[in-house]
Design an enzyme around this catalytic site. Structure first.
Site, PDB file in Angstrom:
ATOM      1  N   HIS A  94       0.913  -1.354  -0.021  1.00 49.77           N
ATOM      2  CA  HIS A  94      -0.098   0.114  -0.033  1.00 49.77           C
ATOM      3  C   HIS A  94       0.910   1.335   0.025  1.00 49.77           C
ATOM      4  CE1 HIS A  94      -3.690   2.058   0.122  1.00 49.77           C
ATOM      5  NE2 HIS A  94      -3.097   3.152   1.150  1.00 49.77           N
ATOM      6  N   TYR A 151       1.573   5.329  -2.631  1.00 50.99           N
ATOM      7  CA  TYR A 151       1.816   6.645  -2.277  1.00 50.99           C
ATOM      8  C   TYR A 151       3.278   7.044  -2.828  1.00 50.99           C
ATOM      9  CZ  TYR A 151      -2.432   6.772   0.064  1.00 50.99           C
ATOM     10  OH  TYR A 151      -3.719   6.608   0.256  1.00 50.99           O
ATOM     11  N   HIS A 201      -9.795   0.133 -10.754  1.00 51.12           N
ATOM     12  CA  HIS A 201      -9.298   1.485  -9.712  1.00 51.12           C
ATOM     13  C   HIS A 201      -7.552   1.679 -10.103  1.00 51.12           C
ATOM     14  CE1 HIS A 201      -8.431   3.130  -6.155  1.00 51.12           C
ATOM     15  NE2 HIS A 201      -7.566   2.260  -5.916  1.00 51.12           N
ATOM     16  N   PHE A 202      -6.856   0.812 -10.125  1.00 49.09           N
ATOM     17  CA  PHE A 202      -5.416   0.681 -10.207  1.00 49.09           C
ATOM     18  C   PHE A 202      -5.013   1.626 -11.292  1.00 49.09           C
ATOM     19  CE2 PHE A 202      -1.291  -1.501 -10.296  1.00 49.09           C
ATOM     20  CZ  PHE A 202      -0.966  -1.236  -9.217  1.00 49.09           C
ATOM     21  N   HIS A 203      -5.751   1.586 -12.629  1.00 51.62           N
ATOM     22  CA  HIS A 203      -5.555   2.290 -13.637  1.00 51.62           C
ATOM     23  C   HIS A 203      -5.842   3.608 -13.596  1.00 51.62           C
ATOM     24  CE1 HIS A 203      -4.652  -1.908 -15.517  1.00 51.62           C
ATOM     25  NE2 HIS A 203      -4.037  -1.167 -16.442  1.00 51.62           N
ATOM     26  N   ARG A 230     -10.614 -10.427 -11.962  1.00 48.61           N
ATOM     27  CA  ARG A 230      -9.442  -9.991 -12.164  1.00 48.61           C
ATOM     28  C   ARG A 230      -8.491 -11.256 -12.430  1.00 48.61           C
ATOM     29  NH1 ARG A 230      -6.408  -7.387  -6.966  1.00 48.61           N
ATOM     30  NH2 ARG A 230      -5.025  -6.452  -8.509  1.00 48.61           N
ATOM     31  N   ARG A 231      -7.310 -10.772 -13.143  1.00 47.86           N
ATOM     32  CA  ARG A 231      -6.300 -11.663 -13.313  1.00 47.86           C
ATOM     33  C   ARG A 231      -6.543 -13.036 -14.411  1.00 47.86           C
ATOM     34  NH1 ARG A 231      -4.920 -11.226  -7.040  1.00 47.86           N
ATOM     35  NH2 ARG A 231      -3.254  -9.379  -7.270  1.00 47.86           N
TER      36      ARG A 231
END
Length: 562
Positions: free
Chosen positions: A233, A237, A384-386, A449-450
């Site tokens: 996580h 950041y 979300h990641f993208h 996913r994946r």
């Protein structure tokens, strides 16, 4: 240029240094690796969308998880880490300087990272490490993959030590003065990175390497995942804070304004340091073996990171409005007119800021126990990641590249390349909106996913997903066009654009801003609070995980079949 060349202009302003050719070669070396990674990882991403939509079948025995691993490792780890370290070295060189000895050690960090990157890449290309970028046990890769990862981490630590030493030397020469804002931000980001990456380093050295070499027959899956997400996580950041550096201290200069508040900027980075690390359990909400009380505590700590994000949004739009009104634009939203919409150095990061609004909202959903249960392990998470990394962060990195690369190579961002950059930004935004939007919707419908199409094609649910998978393929294709455009612009800016001097934009603080309290640079206090929060959030549950390993298994061990 040595550290002795720094010139003090006033109590609040330090004249930026000139970056020498030797320094430029160092900084550009990191960025060259990043741009190559963009091409390779982007191609792998395009192939994934085409496979998931059943548009193509991979040739020559190439596996879906092979390209999935390459895509994740090359873009999420290699591209980001190399660009960030190169960018941060440039910021430090410009604000506090770099000595010859520091530059030599910085080159050492580069070559250690290169050796590790090549080792990991070879094992993935050979099909010996198709374990995704999270490399979850009990998936096992070749030992060379883990050793390569360890070297990349060690190389990045060396870079962090150089950055801290640069600031330390500057402060010795400027006793009683506040450090340059950007240097302070770099030191915070590398402190966060070092503390966080200790977790994945322990997992790799203590668990994965002995296990992959055959010295250990078993591995504790829950321990390995906990150590990864202790790192995983704050990794987000680590990507995001360099974008914040540009938003706080560089974008104001580009729009003709000044930094709204130096104190607020420093405080927001300190809060990110506090609340980005002790929150890894919110990635493990569905995993057994972790006490729900500690999951709840870490979810609360996760939500605390919303505070510095809102502080950043307030600071940025305050800067926009103050600058616009100072230029004579009235009305409620008249200040928007002054923003340089035709300047790609501003447009790309600004769209990244806007993307962080839905991206942040999605993050709140992912960290919320009940709502996370709906989207956990669906392609919503990928969407979300993208939005966050591949839009907010990458578009800001693109915006940085449009002035940083020509500054380092002694060339100019021409009007033609600026227009092409705007086109590239629009292409990227359109492609990502289509692809990420389709991922979010398919995730709400339960799309995993994946997973390759071959794993669920022909099922009843697959017929409901096919339209969204085709949309992802279309969006991915548009994104790959954006990558080709960015590669062309990079080559022009690095090698063929007209010779000239491109500005390294660093903004000054507003004249009437409150003085920055010196206690904000109390590094011992901030690191102590960070460590205390980590010990509070992890000590008891981690001991509990180890003590309650499966019967008959020693600590740090878990039968692979479980």
């Amino acid at each position: 240029m040595g550290l002795e060349k720094i010139k003090k202009v006033s109590n609040n302003e330090i004249l930026p240094l000139t970056i020498s050719k030797q320094e430029s070669r160092l900084y550009m070396s990191f960025i060259y690796v990043a741009i190559i990674s963009l091409l390779i990882g982007g191609l792998m991403g395009l192939l994934q969308t085409l496979v998931r939509s059943n548009t193509i079948t991979l040739p020559w025995g190439i596996g879906y998880y092979q390209i999935l691993t390459l895509h994740g490792v090359v873009l999420a780890l290699v591209l980001t880490t190399y660009f960030i370290i190169g960018f941060q070295f440039a910021l430090m060189g410009k604000t506090v300087g770099i000595s010859l000895k520091q530059r030599k050690v910085a080159w050492l960090s580069f070559w250690v990272m290169i050796v590790g990157t090549v080792m990991a890449a070879i094992t993935i290309l050979m099909g010996k490490a198709s374990v995704l970028y999270t490399f979850y046990a009990p998936l096992k890769a070749h030992p060379v993959f883990y050793i390569g990862l360890a070297l990349v981490i060690v190389g990045s630590w060396i870079a962090g030590f150089v950055n801290w030493h640069q600031l330390f030397v500057w402060k010795k020469k400027h006793p009683g003065e506040k450090s340059p804002l950007l240097a302070f931000m770099v030191a915070i980001n590398m402190a966060m990175w070092f503390i966080a990456s200790l977790g994945v380093a322990v997992a790799v050295l203590v668990q994965f390497i002995p296990w992959s070499l055959g010295y250990a027959e078993t591995i504790n899956v829950l321990v390995s995942r906990t150590l990864f997400w202790y790192f995983g996580h704050p990794l987000v950041y680590f990507w995001l804070l360099p974008a914040y550096m540009a938003w706080y201290a560089i974008i104001p200069k580009i729009i003709g304004g000044k930094i709204f508040s130096d104190s607020l900027a420093r405080l927001s980075f300190i809060l990110f340091l506090f609340f980005s690390i002790p929150v890894g359990f919110h990635h493990q909400l569905t995993e057994p073996g972790i006490d729900p009380v500690w999951k709840f505590i870490q979810v609360v700590l996760t939500f605390m990171v919303i505070i510095p994000s809102l502080m950043t949004a307030f600071s940025m739009f305050a800067t926009f409005e103050i600058t616009g009104r100072r230029k004579g634009f009235g009305g409620l939203f008249g200040w928007l007119k002054h923003l340089p919409w035709k300047d790609v150095r501003f447009l790309a990061p600004f769209i990244g800021m806007l993307a962080f609004i839905p991206g942040g909202a999605g993050g709140i959903i992912n960290a919320s126990h009940q709502m996370n249960a709906v989207v956990h392990n669906t392609i919503w998470v990928t969407g979300h990641f993208h939005l966050t990394v591949a839009t907010t962060v990458i578009l800001t990195f693109f915006g940085i590249s449009y002035w940083l690369i020509p500054h380092l190579t002694g060339r100019k961002l021409t009007p033609q390349l600026n227009r092409l950059g705007i086109i590239q930004t629009i292409v990227w935004t359109v492609g990502m909106t289509i692809m990420s939007g389709a991922m979010h919707i398919q995730g709400l419908l339960g799309g995993p996913r994946r997973s390759a199409f071959s794993e669920y094609g022909g099922t009843e649910q697959a017929s409901n997903w096919i339209g969204y998978q085709l949309a992802q393929a279309i969006g991915g294709s548009i994104l790959f066009i954006g990558i080709i455009l960015m590669l062309y612009i990079f080559i022009k800016l690095a090698f063929f654009a007209p010779k000239g001097i491109e500005e390294f934009p660093i903004a000054e603080e507003e004249e009437d801003a409150e003085p920055t309290p010196m206690f904000l640079e109390n590094w011992k206090l901030w690191i102590a609070i960070t460590l205390a929060l980590i010990l509070f959030a992890y000590t008891i549950p981690f001991v509990d995980i180890i003590q309650n390993s499966p019967p008959g298994s020693p600590p740090f061990s878990w039968p692979i079949g479980n």
